[in-house]
Design an enzyme around this catalytic site. Structure first.
Site, PDB file in Angstrom:
ATOM      1  N   CYS A   1       0.833  -1.197   0.000  1.00  0.00           N
ATOM      2  CA  CYS A   1       0.000   0.000   0.000  1.00  0.00           C
ATOM      3  C   CYS A   1       0.867   1.246   0.000  1.00  0.00           C
ATOM      4  CB  CYS A   1      -0.896   0.011   1.234  1.00  0.00           C
ATOM      5  SG  CYS A   1      -1.729  -1.557   1.553  1.00  0.00           S
TER       6      CYS A   1
ATOM      7  N   LEU B   1      -3.195  -2.182  -2.095  1.00  0.00           N
ATOM      8  CA  LEU B   1      -3.023  -3.324  -2.984  1.00  0.00           C
ATOM      9  C   LEU B   1      -3.420  -4.544  -2.170  1.00  0.00           C
ATOM     10  CD1 LEU B   1      -2.038  -4.862  -5.499  1.00  0.00           C
ATOM     11  CD2 LEU B   1       0.269  -4.799  -4.530  1.00  0.00           C
ATOM     12  N   ALA B   2      -4.536  -5.155  -2.500  1.00  0.00           N
ATOM     13  CA  ALA B   2      -5.091  -6.238  -1.698  1.00  0.00           C
ATOM     14  C   ALA B   2      -4.434  -7.564  -2.038  1.00  0.00           C
ATOM     15  CB  ALA B   2      -6.602  -6.327  -1.917  1.00  0.00           C
TER      16      ALA B   2
ATOM     17  N   VAL C   1      -4.245 -10.070   0.948  1.00  0.00           N
ATOM     18  CA  VAL C   1      -4.792 -10.930   1.996  1.00  0.00           C
ATOM     19  C   VAL C   1      -6.132 -10.350   2.430  1.00  0.00           C
ATOM     20  CG1 VAL C   1      -4.476 -11.883   4.313  1.00  0.00           C
ATOM     21  CG2 VAL C   1      -2.495 -11.614   2.798  1.00  0.00           C
TER      22      VAL C   1
ATOM     23  N   GLY D   1       2.652  -3.492   3.677  1.00  0.00           N
ATOM     24  CA  GLY D   1       3.587  -4.606   3.734  1.00  0.00           C
ATOM     25  C   GLY D   1       2.903  -5.920   3.998  1.00  0.00           C
ATOM     26  N   GLU D   2       3.680  -6.857   4.489  1.00  0.00           N
ATOM     27  CA  GLU D   2       3.176  -8.187   4.803  1.00  0.00           C
ATOM     28  C   GLU D   2       3.762  -8.645   6.131  1.00  0.00           C
ATOM     29  OE1 GLU D   2       0.899  -9.675   3.174  1.00  0.00           O
ATOM     30  OE2 GLU D   2       0.908  -8.575   1.262  1.00  0.00           O
TER      31      GLU D   2
ATOM     32  N   GLY E   1      14.970 -12.973  -5.583  1.00  0.00           N
ATOM     33  CA  GLY E   1      16.171 -13.423  -4.880  1.00  0.00           C
ATOM     34  C   GLY E   1      17.004 -12.299  -4.306  1.00  0.00           C
TER      35      GLY E   1
END
Length: 607
Positions: free
Chosen positions: A2, A53-54, A56, A81-82, A378
């Protein structure tokens, strides 16, 4: 993923000038970071904006989030974030009597902040940034993840603070004018060439970045910063086989955790060791693994312009080996040189670009986003496991940033006005930055000098070099509304590998021996044995020719960058052959980037 924006006043009302700009306008500067939703919350003295930005809980995860007590706002939060351990934290908080309305990790952050305050960030595993406003205390708390994967910046005003994920959101507020001073120009230049990021600094005077791994608290009494995480020394007790096994376990756990989402997930696959390891670990976790790569073309030798092996054959080998659904993005030279694309990249980055490196990456991310909101990368493996050419005892022992001893970069300050270049004194400034960074590093008693030097090399790469790449990845991916996850930067893996003896990391005489051993059973021999091959660059001479034409037109029509440049040196640059080493094409890109940056931000110059 987001975009965050907002303001808070410390005098019982919103900061002066807030009435001249709507929170919606500040938030919309970052619309690309959150294409799925946009919302705002305002109180008497603060406002929080959010673009979403969805990934979850697609329906329930809307923000800003507000916690009320007695009919009054106790806490308001915006988060990006996550948090990969949100399910575990939710269970713990539920056991403490907390109640949840959604499945989203953002609500877990809200409840965690309310329950644990400044101790909450240390409980979160993942990549994140958030702002928390407590009206009763007139306190704004800004937090960034351990490596600064997600950006967050702020500026103090005479009576409050303005913040945002990106500078453009903060600069949209009238109380924060765009100003460029000598220190800002130093940061602007060094973060692009030769890639040195100073924690907390930005190119704009008065605008600070929240440092990675820190909690920044702003109140009427001032600003207080507390570090909740840092790279610290710890004794390594495992033998080599146990270390290899532990690395495999930690990396596998990180990949599995970061594949979780309520939307399709892909993997960036170059055919190098790092991305191939991620793809191989991801393959058993999904029914179909979708992979993507970029191809900038080959010369007659089968190598790129820097004499490096091309990614294509190795990526193809991995695609067959893992049976992935693969797509290759091949930008044309004219697209890489297109001024509109450079303009787009510059606006996304709020800084100088890396030329075709950035443009091609932006195009790759656009292609990924056509089908996948999330991808795994990576990033971080070379800094952690020692994959770069400058991870050598001699480079590590040098009294400079180790990549300075290896990267063959022209002195682009020769293109600057001589008086300005003398005032900047970038060599002295770089020496000061190096001394300050090296002073941060701790060592266990009795650490051998050679081991200490290589540990310092790793620390500098993780804290000064890698942030430049993370910022690049974040800005260019979020420019397409794409979330890039980085399993190699799981902090448990980083802590473990950082404290592993260097002899383990090169136990078979090769770079990244530890990582190779950890995934040896997953990769075909040519990929497993492949040496580090940096991100590709375009080899077509038409690219430099296009840049030369663009710089020539700037000189003919006038540029705001002329005030900063030695125009005679720039004209000489146009006459150099394409293979010239005094001013490689990065010199042309510097001129174009400075012009673009000044036109975009229109800063007041105080140089």
């Amino acid at each position: 993923m987001c975009g965050l924006a907002g303001y808070a006043g410390f005098a019982g009302c919103a900061p002066s000038g807030t009435e001249e700009v709507s929170l919606k306008e500040m938030t919309e500067t970052q619309a690309c970071r959150g294409p799925d939703a946009s919302a705002a919350w305002t109180g008497d003295a603060a406002g929080l904006g959010h673009t979403r930005l969805a990934t979850v809980d697609l329906v329930g995860g809307r923000q800003p989030l507000v916690l009320t007590r007695g009919g009054r706002t106790a806490l308001a939060v915006v988060f990006t974030g996550e948090v990969y351990n949100h399910a575990e934290l939710r269970a713990e908080l539920t056991a403490r009597g907390r109640r949840f309305r959604t499945r989203c990790d953002s609500e877990v952050v809200l409840q965690a902040v309310d329950a644990w305050g400044e101790q909450a960030p240390a409980r979160l595993e993942g990549m994140f940034a958030y702002a928390a406003w407590e009206p009763a205390h007139r306190r704004l708390t800004l937090v960034r993840d351990r490596f600064g994967i997600k950006p967050l910046c702020y500026a103090r005003t005479s009576d409050g603070v303005v913040f945002g994920s990106e500078p453009k959101a903060v600069l949209a507020h009238p109380a924060v004018p765009a100003r460029l001073e000598l220190d800002g120009l130093r940061e602007l230049l060094l973060s692009a060439h030769p890639m040195i990021k100073t924690p907390g600094r930005s190119a704009f005077a008065g605008l600070r970045e929240v440092e990675p791994g820190t909690v920044t608290t702003l109140t009427p009494d001032g600003v207080r910063t507390r570090r909740y995480w840092s790279l610290t020394p710890a004794e390594h007790r495992d033998d080599l086989p146990s270390t290899v096994e532990r690395v495999r376990t930690l990396l596998s756990r990180a990949v599995t955790g970061q594949l979780r989402a309520d939307v399709p997930v892909s993997v960036l696959l170059s055919g190098g060791l790092d991305s191939s390891a991620i793809a191989a670990l991801a393959r058993p976790e999904v029914e179909v693994l979708h992979t993507l790569s970029v191809d900038l073309g080959a010369g007659a030798s089968g190598q790129d312009a820097m004499g490096r092996d091309l990614d294509g054959p190795y990526a193809d080998l991995m695609v067959r080996h893992l049976d992935t659904a693969h797509r290759t993005v091949a930008p044309a030279t004219q697209d890489l040189a297109d001024p509109s694309h450079r303009c787009r990249v510059g606006r996304l980055r709020d800084g100088l670009t890396m030329g075709d490196f950035d443009t091609s990456l932006m195009m790759l991310f656009r292609a990924v986003r056509e089908h996948f909101p999330v991808t795994l990368s990576g990033e971080g493996a070379d800094e952690l496991f020692g994959g770069y050419r400058w991870f050598t005892p001699s480079a590590a022992a040098a009294e400079s940033f180790p990549w300075d001893t290896v990267l063959d970069r022209a002195d682009l300050t020769r293109l600057l006005d001589p008086t300005l270049a003398a005032a900047l004194d970038l060599p002295a400034h770089r020496a000061e930055l190096h001394a300050a960074a090296a002073a941060e590093i701790e060592h266990l008693p009795g650490t051998a000098p050679g081991e200490a030097a290589l540990r310092r090399d790793s620390y500098l790469n993780l804290t000064r070099f890698l942030p430049c790449l993370l910022d690049r990845t974040d800005r260019l991916s979020m420019g397409s509304g794409l979330e890039v996850r980085v399993p190699f930067l799981d902090h448990r893996l980083v802590e473990y590998v950082f404290n592993t003896p260097w002899e383990f990391k090169t136990f078979d005489g090769r770079e990244k021996s530890l990582l190779r051993a950890a995934v040896a059973d997953l990769l075909p021999p040519p990929v497993l044995a492949r040496r580090k091959s940096p991100y590709p660059m375009v080899r077509d001479p038409a690219y430099r020719a296009a840049l030369t034409g663009q710089v020539g037109r700037l000189l003919a029509t006038g540029s705001p960058a002329a005030e900063l440049l030695d125009v005679r040196a720039v004209r000489g640059l146009l006459l150099e052959p394409s293979g010239a080493k005094r001013f490689p094409r990065e010199g042309l890109e510097l001129v174009l980037d400075l012009d673009q940056w000044l036109r975009t931000h229109r800063p007041a110059l105080h140089l």
